[in-house]
Design a protein around this motif. Structure first.
Motif, mmCIF file in Angstrom:
data_model
loop_
_atom_site.group_PDB
_atom_site.id
_atom_site.type_symbol
_atom_site.label_atom_id
_atom_site.label_comp_id
_atom_site.label_asym_id
_atom_site.label_seq_id
_atom_site.Cartn_x
_atom_site.Cartn_y
_atom_site.Cartn_z
ATOM 1 N N VAL A 138 0.833 -1.208 0.000
ATOM 2 C CA VAL A 138 0.000 0.000 0.000
ATOM 3 C C VAL A 138 0.868 1.260 0.000
ATOM 4 C CG1 VAL A 138 -1.684 1.301 1.376
ATOM 5 C CG2 VAL A 138 -1.976 -1.159 1.010
ATOM 6 N N LYS A 139 1.992 1.205 0.696
ATOM 7 C CA LYS A 139 2.901 2.358 0.717
ATOM 8 C C LYS A 139 3.398 2.658 -0.705
ATOM 9 C CE LYS A 139 5.624 5.119 3.349
ATOM 10 N NZ LYS A 139 5.787 6.117 2.330
ATOM 11 N N LEU A 140 3.757 1.615 -1.445
ATOM 12 C CA LEU A 140 4.231 1.815 -2.829
ATOM 13 C C LEU A 140 3.128 2.465 -3.673
ATOM 14 C CD1 LEU A 140 6.083 -1.598 -3.386
ATOM 15 C CD2 LEU A 140 7.159 0.659 -3.298
ATOM 16 N N ILE A 141 1.902 2.000 -3.468
ATOM 17 C CA ILE A 141 0.776 2.523 -4.253
ATOM 18 C C ILE A 141 0.500 3.986 -3.891
ATOM 19 C CG2 ILE A 141 -1.742 2.317 -4.567
ATOM 20 C CD1 ILE A 141 -1.305 -0.775 -4.280
ATOM 21 N N THR A 142 0.425 4.270 -2.600
ATOM 22 C CA THR A 142 0.053 5.640 -2.204
ATOM 23 C C THR A 142 1.186 6.636 -2.509
ATOM 24 O OG1 THR A 142 0.652 5.060 0.071
ATOM 25 C CG2 THR A 142 -1.692 5.033 -0.477
ATOM 26 N N ASP A 143 2.434 6.178 -2.475
ATOM 27 C CA ASP A 143 3.548 7.068 -2.867
ATOM 28 C C ASP A 143 3.490 7.358 -4.362
ATOM 29 O OD1 ASP A 143 4.482 7.222 -0.349
ATOM 30 O OD2 ASP A 143 6.231 5.893 -0.618
ATOM 31 N N ALA A 144 3.243 6.310 -5.154
ATOM 32 C CA ALA A 144 3.263 6.473 -6.619
ATOM 33 C C ALA A 144 2.135 7.366 -7.103
ATOM 34 C CB ALA A 144 3.179 5.102 -7.288
ATOM 35 N N ARG A 145 0.976 7.255 -6.479
ATOM 36 C CA ARG A 145 -0.182 7.996 -7.009
ATOM 37 C C ARG A 145 -0.116 9.493 -6.726
ATOM 38 N NH1 ARG A 145 -4.994 5.684 -2.948
ATOM 39 N NH2 ARG A 145 -4.592 7.159 -1.277
ATOM 40 N N ILE A 146 0.839 9.912 -5.895
ATOM 41 C CA ILE A 146 1.013 11.355 -5.635
ATOM 42 C C ILE A 146 1.438 12.051 -6.932
ATOM 43 C CG2 ILE A 146 2.407 13.095 -4.401
ATOM 44 C CD1 ILE A 146 2.631 11.029 -2.105
ATOM 45 N N THR A 147 2.326 11.400 -7.679
ATOM 46 C CA THR A 147 2.847 12.040 -8.894
ATOM 47 C C THR A 147 1.987 11.771 -10.122
ATOM 48 O OG1 THR A 147 4.380 10.185 -8.917
ATOM 49 C CG2 THR A 147 5.299 12.339 -8.395
ATOM 50 N N GLN A 148 1.346 10.602 -10.152
ATOM 51 C CA GLN A 148 0.597 10.235 -11.354
ATOM 52 C C GLN A 148 -0.476 9.213 -11.008
ATOM 53 O OE1 GLN A 148 3.029 8.202 -14.192
ATOM 54 N NE2 GLN A 148 1.802 8.852 -15.930
ATOM 55 N N THR A 193 -3.227 1.701 -15.437
ATOM 56 C CA THR A 193 -3.136 0.452 -16.224
ATOM 57 C C THR A 193 -2.522 -0.688 -15.413
ATOM 58 O OG1 THR A 193 -0.904 0.771 -17.110
ATOM 59 C CG2 THR A 193 -2.704 1.856 -18.310
ATOM 60 N N THR A 194 -2.767 -1.901 -15.903
ATOM 61 C CA THR A 194 -2.266 -3.101 -15.218
ATOM 62 C C THR A 194 -0.732 -3.120 -15.195
ATOM 63 O OG1 THR A 194 -2.476 -4.264 -17.331
ATOM 64 C CG2 THR A 194 -4.265 -4.566 -15.775
ATOM 65 N N GLU A 195 -0.124 -2.727 -16.313
ATOM 66 C CA GLU A 195 1.344 -2.744 -16.386
ATOM 67 C C GLU A 195 1.938 -1.724 -15.426
ATOM 68 O OE1 GLU A 195 3.407 -4.935 -17.781
ATOM 69 O OE2 GLU A 195 1.582 -5.993 -18.357
ATOM 70 N N GLN A 196 1.302 -0.557 -15.368
ATOM 71 C CA GLN A 196 1.779 0.507 -14.467
ATOM 72 C C GLN A 196 1.727 0.003 -13.017
ATOM 73 O OE1 GLN A 196 -0.757 3.904 -14.739
ATOM 74 N NE2 GLN A 196 0.560 5.198 -13.444
ATOM 75 N N LEU A 197 0.612 -0.653 -12.670
ATOM 76 C CA LEU A 197 0.490 -1.176 -11.306
ATOM 77 C C LEU A 197 1.584 -2.212 -11.039
ATOM 78 C CD1 LEU A 197 -0.985 -1.506 -8.585
ATOM 79 C CD2 LEU A 197 -2.478 -3.185 -9.687
ATOM 80 N N LYS A 198 1.820 -3.097 -11.977
ATOM 81 C CA LYS A 198 2.834 -4.145 -11.781
ATOM 82 C C LYS A 198 4.219 -3.529 -11.570
ATOM 83 C CE LYS A 198 1.252 -7.126 -15.197
ATOM 84 N NZ LYS A 198 1.471 -8.254 -16.084
#
Ligand SMILES: C[S@@+](CC[C@H](N)C(=O)[O-])C[C@H]1O[C@@H](n2cnc3c(N)ncnc32)[C@H](O)[C@@H]1O
Length: 299
Positions: free
Chosen positions: A159-169, A173-178
């Motif tokens: 969840v930390k990886l997800i919430t950090d990444a979504r700050i910038t963009q 997509t599935t590939e982006q999430l992977k």
């Protein structure tokens, strides 16, 4: 490509104990494999109501006057049956989760195999997509989803990886999430891990736990005494709800006694242990692997 290969077909049909002139409900029509077999056992006066919330399932509807297809979420089963003047029925079949067709259509976003938008809606009209969940849910909600619905062990890191990444963009997509979650994806078990992450998102997007509870509750109201409830699940959380409900009439599995100390048992258990596919069926259809089938009869 085959839309969907029905799982534990004979076992489901035997579980329903079909009476030729009975009224049955298949709440997860999909490719129509189970429905077709039900129709084969019904006589001229029998009736089958089938639900599916996915538009694509409609192309599998056979021309058969005994079948009424209802393109709705099965959480509305009771109301729609009432509308068709079928207030009591003799059997209900639920084959939970998604169809092979949904997995194999890349653009639906259910599969880790394809590059696609993070969609995962079974009902294409619904507003909640996997992208919406990933971008808008707070950390605690996301942790809960991945732990409860995916049994993901490192949910905190994920969840930390997800919430950090979504700050910038935004994650779309599935590939982006992977790529974003690659640092917490185990190297040699990446497939299993990603499958769990995707499963958790899918269960949330489609509200699968709440609609299952609603279905089970309504089944008690809609089934005739002696009517059969046949449920196939592919996830331990769902199977636990089904097991508890069939045993006790509640989702926690609490034994409830009346004033005289008699235990309330709304169902008689027909399967004491869940039925599972044979090695041969798993060989033929690997997607049947995690199926668990439970059957109960309304008392
Ligand atoms: C595992 S497949 C069923 C396959 C079917 N038994 C067959 O033999 O082809 C599940 C199907 O149920 C539908 N479904 C799942 N949850 C639903 C719900 N809450 N309401 C209506 N349809 C649902 C899905 O769209 C999918 O087509």
């Amino acid at each position: 490509m085959n839309y969907h290969q029905p799982v534990l077909l004979k076992e489901c049909l035997d579980g329903l104990q079909i009476k030729p002139d009975g009224v049955y409900v298949d709440v997860t029509f999909g490719g129509g494999g189970h429905s077709k077999a039900i129709l084969e056992r019904l006589g001229a006066n029998g009736k089958l109501f089938a639900f599916d919330q996915d538009k694509d399932a409609e192309k599998n509807i056979p021309a058969d006057a005994r079948l009424t297809f209802i393109p709705q979420n099965f959480m509305y089963m009771k109301n729609f049956l009432r509308m068709y003047e079928a207030t009591q029925v003799d059997g209900i079949l639920a084959d939970l989760g998604v169809s092979s067709h949904q997995f194999d259509e890349a653009e639906r976003g259910f599969s880790i195999r394809f590059e696609a938008d993070l969609d995962m809606r079974m009902n294409q009209q619904s507003k909640k997509t996997a992208a919406k969940v990933l971008n808008e849910y707070d950390e605690n909600q996301l942790k809960h989803i991945f732990r409860a619905y995916g049994e993901v062990e490192n949910a905190y890191k994920l969840v930390k990886l997800i919430t950090d990444a979504r700050i910038t963009q935004p994650i779309t997509t599935t590939e982006q999430l992977k790529t974003i979650i690659a640092p917490c994806t185990p190297k040699f078990k990446d497939h299993q891990y990603l499958a769990k992450v995707f499963q958790a998102l899918r269960i949330e997007v489609n509200n699968e736990i709440d609609v299952l509870k609603e279905l089970l509750t309504q089944s008690l109201e809609v089934l005739n005494v002696g009517g059969r409830l046949v449920v196939m699940s592919y996830h331990s959380l769902e199977d636990r709800l089904v097991k508890n409900f069939m045993k006790t009439g509640n989702f926690e599995g609490d034994v409830i006694k009346d004033f005289y100390g008699n235990i309330a048992r709304p169902f008689e258990l027909i399967t004491k242990k869940p039925l599972t596919p044979s090695e041969e069926e798993i060989e033929r259809n690997s997607r049947s692997r995690s199926a668990k089938l439970r059957v109960a009869e309304k008392q």
